[in-house]
Enzyme design. Sequence first.
Site, PDB file in Angstrom:
ATOM      1  CB  SER A 182     -96.950  -6.735  -3.659  1.00 58.07           C
ATOM      2  OG  SER A 182     -96.732  -6.573  -2.277  1.00 58.07           O
ATOM      3  CD  GLU A 208     -91.960 -13.434  -0.450  1.00 59.78           C
ATOM      4  OE1 GLU A 208     -91.985 -12.263  -0.025  1.00 59.78           O
ATOM      5  OE2 GLU A 208     -91.445 -14.371   0.177  1.00 59.78           O
ATOM      6  CG  ASP A 237     -83.186 -17.150   6.179  1.00 61.02           C
ATOM      7  OD1 ASP A 237     -83.142 -16.385   7.157  1.00 61.02           O
ATOM      8  OD2 ASP A 237     -84.234 -17.487   5.612  1.00 61.02           O
ATOM      9  CG  PHE A 274     -91.607 -20.719   7.511  1.00 59.86           C
ATOM     10  CD1 PHE A 274     -90.298 -20.949   7.112  1.00 59.86           C
ATOM     11  CD2 PHE A 274     -92.206 -19.522   7.158  1.00 59.86           C
ATOM     12  CE1 PHE A 274     -89.597 -20.005   6.374  1.00 59.86           C
ATOM     13  CE2 PHE A 274     -91.521 -18.572   6.428  1.00 59.86           C
ATOM     14  CZ  PHE A 274     -90.215 -18.816   6.039  1.00 59.86           C
ATOM     15  CG  HIS A 281     -95.273  -8.729   0.160  1.00 54.99           C
ATOM     16  ND1 HIS A 281     -95.015  -8.429  -1.156  1.00 54.99           N
ATOM     17  CD2 HIS A 281     -94.457  -9.774   0.466  1.00 54.99           C
ATOM     18  CE1 HIS A 281     -94.088  -9.250  -1.623  1.00 54.99           C
ATOM     19  NE2 HIS A 281     -93.738 -10.084  -0.660  1.00 54.99           N
TER      20      HIS A 281
HETATM   21  P1  FAD Z   1     -80.358  -7.598   8.448  1.00 59.32           P
HETATM   22  O1  FAD Z   1     -81.186  -6.381   8.352  1.00 59.32           O
HETATM   23  O2  FAD Z   1     -78.930  -7.528   8.068  1.00 59.32           O
HETATM   24  O3  FAD Z   1     -80.502  -8.128   9.950  1.00 59.32           O
HETATM   25  C1  FAD Z   1     -80.090  -9.446  10.308  1.00 59.32           C
HETATM   26  C2  FAD Z   1     -79.788  -9.522  11.804  1.00 59.32           C
HETATM   27  O4  FAD Z   1     -78.592  -8.816  12.087  1.00 59.32           O
HETATM   28  C3  FAD Z   1     -80.852  -8.895  12.704  1.00 59.32           C
HETATM   29  O5  FAD Z   1     -80.906  -9.642  13.891  1.00 59.32           O
HETATM   30  C4  FAD Z   1     -80.314  -7.505  12.979  1.00 59.32           C
HETATM   31  O6  FAD Z   1     -80.787  -7.016  14.225  1.00 59.32           O
HETATM   32  C5  FAD Z   1     -78.812  -7.750  12.990  1.00 59.32           C
HETATM   33  N1  FAD Z   1     -77.995  -6.655  12.506  1.00 59.32           N
HETATM   34  C6  FAD Z   1     -78.232  -5.823  11.474  1.00 59.32           C
HETATM   35  N2  FAD Z   1     -77.201  -4.975  11.293  1.00 59.32           N
HETATM   36  C7  FAD Z   1     -76.270  -5.309  12.227  1.00 59.32           C
HETATM   37  C8  FAD Z   1     -74.971  -4.810  12.555  1.00 59.32           C
HETATM   38  N3  FAD Z   1     -74.416  -3.796  11.891  1.00 59.32           N
HETATM   39  N4  FAD Z   1     -74.301  -5.406  13.566  1.00 59.32           N
HETATM   40  C9  FAD Z   1     -74.821  -6.446  14.276  1.00 59.32           C
HETATM   41  N5  FAD Z   1     -76.071  -6.936  14.010  1.00 59.32           N
HETATM   42  C10 FAD Z   1     -76.767  -6.377  13.001  1.00 59.32           C
HETATM   43  N6  FAD Z   1     -84.270 -14.878   3.103  1.00 59.32           N
HETATM   44  C11 FAD Z   1     -83.698 -15.438   2.025  1.00 59.32           C
HETATM   45  O7  FAD Z   1     -82.694 -16.155   2.163  1.00 59.32           O
HETATM   46  N7  FAD Z   1     -84.229 -15.254   0.770  1.00 59.32           N
HETATM   47  C12 FAD Z   1     -85.323 -14.464   0.561  1.00 59.32           C
HETATM   48  O8  FAD Z   1     -85.763 -14.310  -0.570  1.00 59.32           O
HETATM   49  C13 FAD Z   1     -85.937 -13.841   1.689  1.00 59.32           C
HETATM   50  N8  FAD Z   1     -87.005 -13.019   1.538  1.00 59.32           N
HETATM   51  C14 FAD Z   1     -87.518 -12.362   2.641  1.00 59.32           C
HETATM   52  C15 FAD Z   1     -88.562 -11.443   2.461  1.00 59.32           C
HETATM   53  C16 FAD Z   1     -89.092 -10.748   3.545  1.00 59.32           C
HETATM   54  C17 FAD Z   1     -90.191  -9.743   3.327  1.00 59.32           C
HETATM   55  C18 FAD Z   1     -88.587 -10.989   4.856  1.00 59.32           C
HETATM   56  C19 FAD Z   1     -89.164 -10.292   6.049  1.00 59.32           C
HETATM   57  C20 FAD Z   1     -87.561 -11.908   5.046  1.00 59.32           C
HETATM   58  C21 FAD Z   1     -87.002 -12.582   3.940  1.00 59.32           C
HETATM   59  N9  FAD Z   1     -85.930 -13.474   4.071  1.00 59.32           N
HETATM   60  C22 FAD Z   1     -85.370 -14.075   2.973  1.00 59.32           C
HETATM   61  C23 FAD Z   1     -85.386 -13.780   5.396  1.00 59.32           C
HETATM   62  C24 FAD Z   1     -84.181 -12.904   5.738  1.00 59.32           C
HETATM   63  O9  FAD Z   1     -83.155 -13.075   4.823  1.00 59.32           O
HETATM   64  C25 FAD Z   1     -83.728 -13.340   7.115  1.00 59.32           C
HETATM   65  O10 FAD Z   1     -84.665 -12.955   8.092  1.00 59.32           O
HETATM   66  C26 FAD Z   1     -82.320 -12.914   7.486  1.00 59.32           C
HETATM   67  O11 FAD Z   1     -81.945 -13.695   8.600  1.00 59.32           O
HETATM   68  C27 FAD Z   1     -82.185 -11.455   7.817  1.00 59.32           C
HETATM   69  O12 FAD Z   1     -82.262 -10.652   6.714  1.00 59.32           O
HETATM   70  P2  FAD Z   1     -82.348  -9.056   6.865  1.00 59.32           P
HETATM   71  O13 FAD Z   1     -82.311  -8.490   5.518  1.00 59.32           O
HETATM   72  O14 FAD Z   1     -83.465  -8.681   7.742  1.00 59.32           O
HETATM   73  O15 FAD Z   1     -80.958  -8.799   7.617  1.00 59.32           O
END
Ligand code: FAD
Length: 280
Positions: A10, A12, A104, A211, A261
């Site tokens: 896939s 991105e 982020d 990055f 990906h």
């Molecule tokens: P989460 O899974 O919520 O985790 C975030 C942090 O919080 C982690 O440190 C985790 O350990 C912690 N955490 C989780 N749950 C809890 C809880 N209940 N209590 C306390 N801590 C907790 N960013 C963008 O803005 N736009 C995008 O399009 C984008 N695409 C991405 C695509 C991929 C494949 C990846 C790997 C990352 C992408 N990101 C994107 C980056 C991502 O949004 C960031 O890494 C963000 O900081 C974390 O997102 P997450 O979904 O992993 O968050």
Amino acid sequence: MSAIPKPALSCEFFPPRTEAGVEKLLVTQQTLEDTFQPAYYSVTFGAGGTTRDSTLEIVKLLAEKNINVAPHISCIGSSKQQIKELLELYQSLDVTRLVTLRGDIPETGESTKELSHANELVSFIREMTGDHFTIEVAAYPEYHPESNTPQSDFEYFKNKITAGANGAITQYFYNIDAYSRFMDNCQRDGIDIPVTPGIMPITNFTSLTRFSDICGAEIPRWIRKQLEAYADDKESLQAFGLDVVSNLCRQLLEQGAPGLHFYTLNQADTTIAIRNNLSL
Ligand code: FAD
């Protein structure tokens, strides 16, 4: 060299800022399609929803051409109502896959937090739309930069699966052992969803370093030193990068990764060159 079973590949994209960028992206997509028909194309969503409109524009353009498109959707900076409206829109466009993230945190530090973490967003999507979407979430073989401990990071990853994610895409990495260890942990805890490695091509040292510092991906010393040594010799740097990343992909597939990906950076050439090196 033995042939590797056909993996799901896939790609991105990020939403371009200009009309010319959009035109170029459509050409990139067509080139990728003509070369190896990726399983789907994902489109990122800016920090705090900053690219909401341009993400939507690209998603619409691709969906209207019946291209399998997977928008990224994040909860930081969006209210539940805004997310609900977006989900309805995606359903109306026949979008069936989402890359679901917390997002982020914007540089201003300000964000709407009706849903604080990605697992809550996954639950909300399931609540609103049932099984309509295939949901991919993020995985971090080298750990998320904000995580307190490796253990808690993995527990939080598991929460996303329990909430209803169907698959995961990893942050990019160049240490294959980090992925192997992550998969061992999945197996230990009975997680059998596909975890697809995210692949970042190496084409520009400065932007890769910048990055990687932000997202917590390590550039191993032997790669960094060699990239530094090439300095302005772009051709040698890119040839080395292609070799390193192709080898990484080959090893990942040989050890059973379900697919790859590609973070294409809206360019077709490097992704195609890596894919061509894999004897698929
Ligand atoms: P989460 O899974 O919520 O985790 C975030 C942090 O919080 C982690 O440190 C985790 O350990 C912690 N955490 C989780 N749950 C809890 C809880 N209940 N209590 C306390 N801590 C907790 N960013 C963008 O803005 N736009 C995008 O399009 C984008 N695409 C991405 C695509 C991929 C494949 C990846 C790997 C990352 C992408 N990101 C994107 C980056 C991502 O949004 C960031 O890494 C963000 O900081 C974390 O997102 P997450 O979904 O992993 O968050």
